[in-house]
Motif scaffolding. Structure first.
Motif, PDB file in Angstrom:
ATOM      1  N   ALA A   1      58.625  27.093  35.909  1.00 31.36           N
ATOM      2  CA  ALA A   1      59.239  26.134  36.917  1.00 31.36           C
ATOM      3  C   ALA A   1      58.279  24.968  37.270  1.00 31.36           C
ATOM      4  N   LEU A   2      56.912  24.960  36.786  1.00 40.34           N
ATOM      5  CA  LEU A   2      56.075  23.915  37.173  1.00 40.34           C
ATOM      6  C   LEU A   2      55.962  22.731  36.052  1.00 40.34           C
ATOM      7  N   ASP A   3      55.816  21.732  36.794  1.00 43.16           N
ATOM      8  CA  ASP A   3      55.433  20.380  35.929  1.00 43.16           C
ATOM      9  C   ASP A   3      53.933  20.720  35.271  1.00 43.16           C
ATOM     10  N   PHE A   4      53.551  19.901  34.250  1.00 41.16           N
ATOM     11  CA  PHE A   4      52.180  19.977  33.565  1.00 41.16           C
ATOM     12  C   PHE A   4      51.072  20.052  34.603  1.00 41.16           C
ATOM     13  N   CYS A   5      51.241  19.115  35.460  1.00 39.66           N
ATOM     14  CA  CYS A   5      50.049  18.889  36.442  1.00 39.66           C
ATOM     15  C   CYS A   5      49.771  19.974  37.211  1.00 39.66           C
ATOM     16  N   ASN A   6      50.957  20.489  38.044  1.00 43.32           N
ATOM     17  CA  ASN A   6      50.670  21.822  38.698  1.00 43.32           C
ATOM     18  C   ASN A   6      50.498  23.111  38.039  1.00 43.32           C
ATOM     19  N   LEU A   7      51.002  23.058  36.753  1.00 38.64           N
ATOM     20  CA  LEU A   7      50.661  24.133  35.851  1.00 38.64           C
ATOM     21  C   LEU A   7      49.155  24.218  35.398  1.00 38.64           C
ATOM     22  N   LEU A   8      48.438  23.038  35.305  1.00 45.44           N
ATOM     23  CA  LEU A   8      47.043  23.310  35.046  1.00 45.44           C
ATOM     24  C   LEU A   8      46.369  23.882  36.267  1.00 45.44           C
ATOM     25  N   GLU A   9      46.820  23.323  37.666  1.00 46.37           N
ATOM     26  CA  GLU A   9      46.227  23.844  38.752  1.00 46.37           C
ATOM     27  C   GLU A   9      46.343  25.160  38.874  1.00 46.37           C
ATOM     28  N   GLU A  10      47.568  25.718  38.489  1.00 53.63           N
ATOM     29  CA  GLU A  10      47.694  27.341  38.602  1.00 53.63           C
ATOM     30  C   GLU A  10      47.097  28.054  37.624  1.00 53.63           C
ATOM     31  N   THR A  11      46.933  27.334  36.463  1.00 51.33           N
ATOM     32  CA  THR A  11      46.270  27.863  35.479  1.00 51.33           C
ATOM     33  C   THR A  11      44.848  28.292  35.787  1.00 51.33           C
ATOM     34  N   ALA A  12      44.113  27.025  36.266  1.00 47.98           N
ATOM     35  CA  ALA A  12      42.833  27.220  36.756  1.00 47.98           C
ATOM     36  C   ALA A  12      42.555  28.438  37.721  1.00 47.98           C
ATOM     37  N   HIS A  13      43.473  28.364  38.776  1.00 47.62           N
ATOM     38  CA  HIS A  13      43.491  29.477  39.804  1.00 47.62           C
ATOM     39  C   HIS A  13      43.684  30.871  39.237  1.00 47.62           C
ATOM     40  N   TYR A  14      44.844  30.833  38.204  1.00 48.64           N
ATOM     41  CA  TYR A  14      45.029  32.210  37.384  1.00 48.64           C
ATOM     42  C   TYR A  14      43.690  32.503  36.705  1.00 48.64           C
ATOM     43  N   ILE A  15      43.094  31.756  36.066  1.00 47.02           N
ATOM     44  CA  ILE A  15      42.075  32.009  35.452  1.00 47.02           C
ATOM     45  C   ILE A  15      40.862  32.582  36.304  1.00 47.02           C
ATOM     46  N   LYS A  16      40.494  32.051  37.183  1.00 44.07           N
ATOM     47  CA  LYS A  16      39.446  32.486  38.098  1.00 44.07           C
ATOM     48  C   LYS A  16      39.820  33.820  38.586  1.00 44.07           C
ATOM     49  N   CYS A  17      41.237  34.084  38.976  1.00 44.57           N
ATOM     50  CA  CYS A  17      41.362  35.522  39.434  1.00 44.57           C
ATOM     51  C   CYS A  17      41.289  36.259  38.571  1.00 44.57           C
ATOM     52  N   LEU A  18      41.971  36.016  37.305  1.00 46.23           N
ATOM     53  CA  LEU A  18      41.929  36.968  36.136  1.00 46.23           C
ATOM     54  C   LEU A  18      40.555  37.377  35.886  1.00 46.23           C
ATOM     55  N   SER A  19      39.734  36.555  35.684  1.00 42.58           N
ATOM     56  CA  SER A  19      38.560  36.741  35.275  1.00 42.58           C
ATOM     57  C   SER A  19      37.575  37.746  36.286  1.00 42.58           C
TER      58      SER A  19
ATOM     59  N   ASN B   1      43.790  30.734  24.788  1.00 37.28           N
ATOM     60  CA  ASN B   1      43.319  31.930  24.016  1.00 37.28           C
ATOM     61  C   ASN B   1      42.320  32.901  25.043  1.00 37.28           C
ATOM     62  N   TYR B   2      42.022  31.950  26.069  1.00 40.00           N
ATOM     63  CA  TYR B   2      41.342  32.705  27.021  1.00 40.00           C
ATOM     64  C   TYR B   2      41.947  33.496  27.956  1.00 40.00           C
ATOM     65  N   ILE B   3      42.989  32.907  28.332  1.00 45.19           N
ATOM     66  CA  ILE B   3      44.067  33.460  29.213  1.00 45.19           C
ATOM     67  C   ILE B   3      44.583  34.832  28.303  1.00 45.19           C
ATOM     68  N   GLN B   4      44.937  34.800  27.228  1.00 40.02           N
ATOM     69  CA  GLN B   4      45.379  35.936  26.352  1.00 40.02           C
ATOM     70  C   GLN B   4      44.248  36.866  26.287  1.00 40.02           C
ATOM     71  N   SER B   5      43.013  36.357  25.929  1.00 41.52           N
ATOM     72  CA  SER B   5      42.051  37.343  25.651  1.00 41.52           C
ATOM     73  C   SER B   5      42.011  38.411  27.324  1.00 41.52           C
ATOM     74  N   LEU B   6      41.839  37.369  28.391  1.00 46.64           N
ATOM     75  CA  LEU B   6      41.754  38.234  29.659  1.00 46.64           C
ATOM     76  C   LEU B   6      42.944  39.037  29.988  1.00 46.64           C
ATOM     77  N   GLN B   7      43.908  38.600  29.435  1.00 48.66           N
ATOM     78  CA  GLN B   7      45.060  39.659  29.972  1.00 48.66           C
ATOM     79  C   GLN B   7      45.048  40.836  29.025  1.00 48.66           C
ATOM     80  N   ARG B   8      44.592  40.336  27.643  1.00 51.14           N
ATOM     81  CA  ARG B   8      44.447  41.709  26.862  1.00 51.14           C
ATOM     82  C   ARG B   8      43.178  42.640  27.483  1.00 51.14           C
ATOM     83  N   GLN B   9      42.225  41.942  27.864  1.00 54.53           N
ATOM     84  CA  GLN B   9      41.003  42.735  28.432  1.00 54.53           C
ATOM     85  C   GLN B   9      41.712  43.602  29.531  1.00 54.53           C
ATOM     86  N   VAL B  10      42.690  42.935  30.571  1.00 59.29           N
ATOM     87  CA  VAL B  10      43.002  43.691  31.567  1.00 59.29           C
ATOM     88  C   VAL B  10      43.713  44.878  31.164  1.00 59.29           C
TER      89      VAL B  10
END
Lengths: 148, 284
Positions: A114-132, B208-217
């Motif tokens: 449901a996000l527009d592209f701008c907010n999607l990028l923000e969420e993506t950044a945060h999500y990547i941080k948390c996921l890593s 690709n990075y998100i996918q790899s992270l999710q696969r890693q999880v």
């Protein structure tokens, strides 16, 4: 213990996330009697994955769209208390060529539909941080368990 | 109209002179209005003007007579005005050089100054006209030039700032800036994404990075499941304290390697150790 308490107070998001995840791991471990069928192994691994995502999301809270989406899915699944759908967490349907990159990203980031592209990028950044950070936590725990 | 007014005022001021004239010529001045006589009277009055001023200033009692004679003065004034108008008309009709000469010779009045100021323009002929035309030509040119410049500036500014003037494009530009800013943040987050140029490629890398992270999880959860189940079986045979120490060491090592990270800090290993140890204690 005082030092530990201090550490708890000053613990970062990652530490809180690791604590949650370890608690859920313990719960999963306690729940299982001891059968080792392949189906149960798969279910347990799914449950651990769910626990990983939920600990991640619960640590962040409802501030973010992706964490809200994960919490909502987990709650709805807990109500059904059946097996989790494959689509909900992690691996999703295969990205097709005709899908735009933004749509692929929306598919990957939970709650990003449901996000527009701008907010999607923000969420993506945060999500990547948390996921890593979650991946790091899981790696370290797995290493600890493997060594022990 | 200024000269007649001045004349009237001068004649009203010259009323005593008119009175003196009226004593000399009671009626002919009123009825027989020959042109030469009033002019002569005018000349007399004008000639007497300077002397009579003092009389007028002195003789305030003469006003009754002066009221009677005011008609004469008015008529004469009107005649004078007419004559002067005629002069003006003659100046207008006749050569302008005469008018200029007369204007230059005469006392300075506004109309004549206007006349003088006009006549060079009219007499100046080609030069003045050229100047005027050149001025007129320059003026529109100047006007048009600034207009063009301002137009160009305006258009240029619009073109340069472009979307800044329009609210929609302003919002669009702000959005694009935001997106590029967040793309930069994402590029910093995703390893190996800094070298990639182009939005599409960067997005590919991110995906690709998100996918790899999710696969890693997923993979790590499977691994943890295996370790967890094995831990359940093996914990019983383990001395808890050794396990705790070992886990502490391992955690210290693991997190020590991540000390460069922002949230590594020394708290993590101890805390993890406690947590893992506690969980194991409880599990056992």
């Amino acid at each position: 213990m005082t030092s530990n308490r201090v550490f708890f107070n000053t613990s970062s998001r990652k530490a809180r996330c690791a604590r949650r995840f370890l608690q859920s791991l313990l719960r999963i471990r306690q729940r299982r009697p001891g059968s080792l069928s392949s189906e149960e192994v798969r279910q347990r691994s799914r449950r651990i994955k769910m626990a990983a995502y939920s600990s991640m999301a619960c640590t962040v809270g409802s501030r973010r769209a992706w964490s809200r989406a994960i919490i909502f899915r987990l709650q709805s699944r807990a109500g059904r208390h059946g097996r989790m759908r494959r689509r909900c967490l992690g691996v999703k349907k295969k990205p097709s060529r005709e899908m735009s990159q933004a749509d692929r990203l929306r598919d990957l980031v939970p709650g990003g539909e449901a996000l527009d592209f701008c907010n999607l990028l923000e969420e993506t950044a945060h999500y990547i941080k948390c996921l890593s950070s979650q991946v790091e936590i899981m790696k370290s725990i797995a290493d600890i368990y493997c060594r022990s | 109209m200024d000269p007649p007014l001045i004349n009237e005022s001068s004649f009203s001021a010259a009323n005593p002179s008119a009175y003196s004239l009226a004593e000399i010529w009671p009626f002919p001045v009123n009825s027989a209005s020959a042109i030469g006589e009033p002019t002569a009277g005018l000349g007399l009055r004008i000639a007497n003007f300077g002397q009579i001023m003092g009389q007028f200033a002195d003789s305030s009692a003469n006003r009754d007579v002066s009221v009677d004679e005011s008609t004469v003065t008015e008529q004469s004034g009107s005649r004078g005005g007419g004559r002067k108008r005629r002069d003006v008309s003659s100046e207008d009709e006749s050569s302008k050089i005469v008018s200029t000469s007369s204007g230059s010779g005469m006392n300075a009045s506004n109309g004549k100054r206007m006349k003088i100021s006009r006549t060079p323009d009219e007499n100046g002929g080609s030069k003045a006209e050229l100047e005027a035309s050149s001025v007129a030509g320059e003026k529109p040119a100047e006007e048009s030039k600034p207009a063009e410049q301002s137009k160009q500036d305006y258009i240029h500014v619009r073109a340069r700032r472009g979307q800044a003037t329009d609210s929609h494009s302003l919002a669009e530009r702000a959005r694009r800036e935001k997106i590029s800013e967040r793309m930069k943040i994402l590029q910093d987050l995703v390893p190996g994404c800094n070298k990639v140029i182009g939005k599409a490629l960067v997005l590919d890398e991110i995906i690709n990075y998100i996918q790899s992270l999710q696969r890693q999880v997923e993979f790590l959860s499977m691994k943890l499941e295996a370790v967890n189940s094995r831990m359940n079986h093996t914990v019983e045979g383990f001395p808890l304290k050794d396990l705790g120490v070992q886990t502490f060491d391992a955690a210290a090592m693991i997190y020590g390697s991540q000390a460069t990270r922002e949230y590594a800090q020394g708290s993590q290993p101890e805390w993890l150790h406690m947590q893992v140890g506690g969980s194991i204690e409880r599990a056992s």
